[in-house]
Scaffold this motif. Structure first.
Motif, PDB file in Angstrom:
ATOM      1  N   HIS A  61       0.843  -1.182   0.000  1.00 43.53           N
ATOM      2  CA  HIS A  61       0.000   0.000   0.000  1.00 43.53           C
ATOM      3  C   HIS A  61       0.880   1.234   0.000  1.00 43.53           C
ATOM      4  O   HIS A  61       2.038   1.195   0.439  1.00 43.53           O
ATOM      5  CB  HIS A  61      -0.942   0.030   1.214  1.00 43.53           C
ATOM      6  CG  HIS A  61      -0.265   0.001   2.531  1.00 43.53           C
ATOM      7  ND1 HIS A  61       0.161   1.128   3.187  1.00 43.53           N
ATOM      8  CD2 HIS A  61       0.102  -1.045   3.328  1.00 43.53           C
ATOM      9  CE1 HIS A  61       0.728   0.795   4.331  1.00 43.53           C
ATOM     10  NE2 HIS A  61       0.712  -0.517   4.449  1.00 43.53           N
ATOM     11  N   GLY A  62       0.347   2.312  -0.512  1.00 45.50           N
ATOM     12  CA  GLY A  62       1.122   3.546  -0.553  1.00 45.50           C
ATOM     13  C   GLY A  62       0.255   4.716  -0.974  1.00 45.50           C
ATOM     14  O   GLY A  62      -0.817   4.536  -1.558  1.00 45.50           O
ATOM     15  N   GLU A  63       0.733   5.912  -0.651  1.00 39.13           N
ATOM     16  CA  GLU A  63       0.005   7.124  -1.008  1.00 39.13           C
ATOM     17  C   GLU A  63       0.997   8.235  -1.338  1.00 39.13           C
ATOM     18  O   GLU A  63       2.079   8.304  -0.759  1.00 39.13           O
ATOM     19  CB  GLU A  63      -0.899   7.593   0.146  1.00 39.13           C
ATOM     20  CG  GLU A  63      -2.012   6.627   0.493  1.00 39.13           C
ATOM     21  CD  GLU A  63      -2.942   7.157   1.577  1.00 39.13           C
ATOM     22  OE1 GLU A  63      -3.387   8.316   1.445  1.00 39.13           O
ATOM     23  OE2 GLU A  63      -3.197   6.423   2.543  1.00 39.13           O
ATOM     24  N   TRP A  64       0.588   9.090  -2.275  1.00 44.15           N
ATOM     25  CA  TRP A  64       1.323  10.309  -2.562  1.00 44.15           C
ATOM     26  C   TRP A  64       0.508  11.463  -2.004  1.00 44.15           C
ATOM     27  O   TRP A  64      -0.634  11.658  -2.379  1.00 44.15           O
ATOM     28  CB  TRP A  64       1.559  10.485  -4.048  1.00 44.15           C
ATOM     29  CG  TRP A  64       2.497  11.624  -4.303  1.00 44.15           C
ATOM     30  CD1 TRP A  64       2.182  12.908  -4.603  1.00 44.15           C
ATOM     31  CD2 TRP A  64       3.921  11.566  -4.242  1.00 44.15           C
ATOM     32  NE1 TRP A  64       3.312  13.667  -4.733  1.00 44.15           N
ATOM     33  CE2 TRP A  64       4.401  12.882  -4.515  1.00 44.15           C
ATOM     34  CE3 TRP A  64       4.844  10.548  -3.972  1.00 44.15           C
ATOM     35  CZ2 TRP A  64       5.759  13.178  -4.531  1.00 44.15           C
ATOM     36  CZ3 TRP A  64       6.184  10.861  -3.995  1.00 44.15           C
ATOM     37  CH2 TRP A  64       6.634  12.157  -4.279  1.00 44.15           C
ATOM     38  N   ILE A  65       1.109  12.231  -1.105  1.00 48.92           N
ATOM     39  CA  ILE A  65       0.382  13.200  -0.298  1.00 48.92           C
ATOM     40  C   ILE A  65       0.897  14.611  -0.579  1.00 48.92           C
ATOM     41  O   ILE A  65       2.103  14.830  -0.699  1.00 48.92           O
ATOM     42  CB  ILE A  65       0.567  12.886   1.207  1.00 48.92           C
ATOM     43  CG1 ILE A  65       0.103  11.470   1.518  1.00 48.92           C
ATOM     44  CG2 ILE A  65      -0.169  13.891   2.076  1.00 48.92           C
ATOM     45  CD1 ILE A  65       0.573  10.968   2.864  1.00 48.92           C
TER      46      ILE A  65
END
Length: 415
Positions: free
Chosen positions: A245-249
């Motif tokens: 899982h991952g996110e660009w914030i």
């Protein structure tokens, strides 16, 4: 029915789900007041102060299982509205202990095993976060901090909000402060984080995981003392084709009070990949404040010795053994005086909270004594830097004091 067909297709052993759960509430904001969204900072915050805050966030389709690398047609959790309550205490300038507690306010979804509706809300796993600074980036070429969050199984497994057992997430955080000698607005911090999340084995549908490598990279602009803007990416890669899982914030923080201790943060993120806990998109906001429980130091009152016009008020640099650099304030050639030091951090032109307190006292006195004469502001730096660097730093420090006095209406913008 759709859930049962997926179970039959993927050959799941239901007993594994009963033994352990899975925490799909992956939004875990960074703890330190100096941090950004999810990427931690090396600073532990202002020494001997508490920080408290609350985050709200909404995620679209945060839990979608995959089959052969392709997302399933129906999301396990179609949407989730949740909060994170946060508190911490800085023990000196090197150690911080923090706690956060996720609370799912509402979510819409079905249990992937039984087909029943998921619990619509409840607590997540409580996290205790020790944070130890090894190198201070304001004094060293590179900042370094060790952090090891521990989660306790306080959440609801029937809502996919708990791992079912304690977990440990040791990690290292490194930061580099970048300053331009040309302009004080060109101030950035680059952060890198790497660690390993130790967690219990889990198997639900095609999810088969026992732990995950975690990493992050971020950039913060910190050219103003009341506004910060950052962008960062955080991700985890573990065992099993769907355990990533991952996110660009991207986020912005506005400090809304004079002492810069209350802050509002807003931001948004996009999911990286389709792992469990990765949303298609997320929006979030927070409010936090720093509380100093120590008694306030009140500068002595300034009383005119006679009704004659007062001599000039000067800002000088007294010797500060071991502190590197700073500011002192005193009245020249008169009985009444302020004998207080208003320090900058080493190699910094940002006023510390104590500086604002004393400058505000000076402003009140000066405005009450119209015959006080000229106000002289000088900046200084210690001899460790080069001549050009110290000259630029001294000028920025003088400009910071002048800007504060302008905001207090002691000086006009053209003075």
């Amino acid at each position: 029915m759709r859930a049962m067909l997926l179970i039959a297709l993927l050959g799941l052993a239901p007993s594994a789900h009963a033994a352990n759960g899975i925490d799909t509430v992956r939004f875990r904001p960074a703890g330190s007041p100096a941090a950004g969204g999810m990427l931690e900072a090396t600073s532990v915050g202002e020494p001997w102060t508490f920080d408290v805050g609350a985050w709200l966030h909404f995620a679209r389709r945060p839990v979608v299982f995959t089959d052969g690398g392709l997302p399933a047609a129906d999301a396990v959790v179609a949407g989730r509205f949740a909060s994170v309550l946060r508190a911490g205490y800085a023990v000196g300038d090197r150690f911080r202990i923090g706690m956060d507690l996720p609370i799912v306010i509402y979510q819409a979804g079905v249990d992937p095993l039984t087909g029943d509706a998921l619990a619509e809300g409840g607590l997540g796993d409580l996290r205790v976060i020790p944070h130890i600074q090894i190198l201070d980036p304001r004094r060293k070429w590179l900042g370094l901090t060790f952090s090891a969050p521990i989660t306790l199984p306080t959440g609801r497994p029937d809502g996919l909000m708990s791992e079912g057992l304690p977990t440990l997430h040791p990690r290292l955080v490194a930061e580099k402060i970048l300053r331009s000698p040309v302009h004080p607005l060109l101030r950035f911090t680059v952060g890198v984080e790497a660690g390993y999340h130790l967690r219990p084995p889990t198997r639900i549908l095609d999810l088969d995981a026992a732990g995950a490598f975690t990493f992050g990279l971020g950039l913060r602009w910190e050219g103003l003392d009341f506004l910060r803007v950052g962008t960062e990416g955080v991700a985890a890669i573990g065992d099993g084709e769907n355990f990533r899982h991952g996110e660009w914030i991207t986020w912005a923080e506005l400090r809304v009070d004079k002492k810069r201790r209350m802050a509002i943060t807003v931001g948004a993120s996009l999911g990286l990949g389709r792992g469990v806990g990765t949303p298609e998109g997320r929006v979030f906001g927070s409010f936090r404040t720093v509380i100093d429980p120590r008694p306030r130091e009140v500068p002595p009152a300034l009383v005119a010795a006679d009704p004659e016009p007062q001599p000039a008020l000067a800002v000088e640099q007294p010797p500060v053994p071991g502190a590197g650099s700073g500011w002192g304030l005193r009245l020249v050639d008169r009985p009444a005086s302020i004998d207080a030091r208003v320090l900058f951090d080493v190699d910094s032109d940002r006023l510390r909270p104590a500086a604002r307190t004393v400058l505000d006292a000076v402003a009140r006195w000066y405005l009450g004594h119209r015959g006080a004469g000229r106000l002289v502001v000088e900046g200084h730096a210690d001899p460790r830097g080069s001549g050009g660097h110290n000259q630029a730093l001294s000028q920025r420090r003088a400009d910071a004091v002048r800007a504060h006095l302008v905001s207090a209406e002691v000086l006009g913008h053209g003075q």
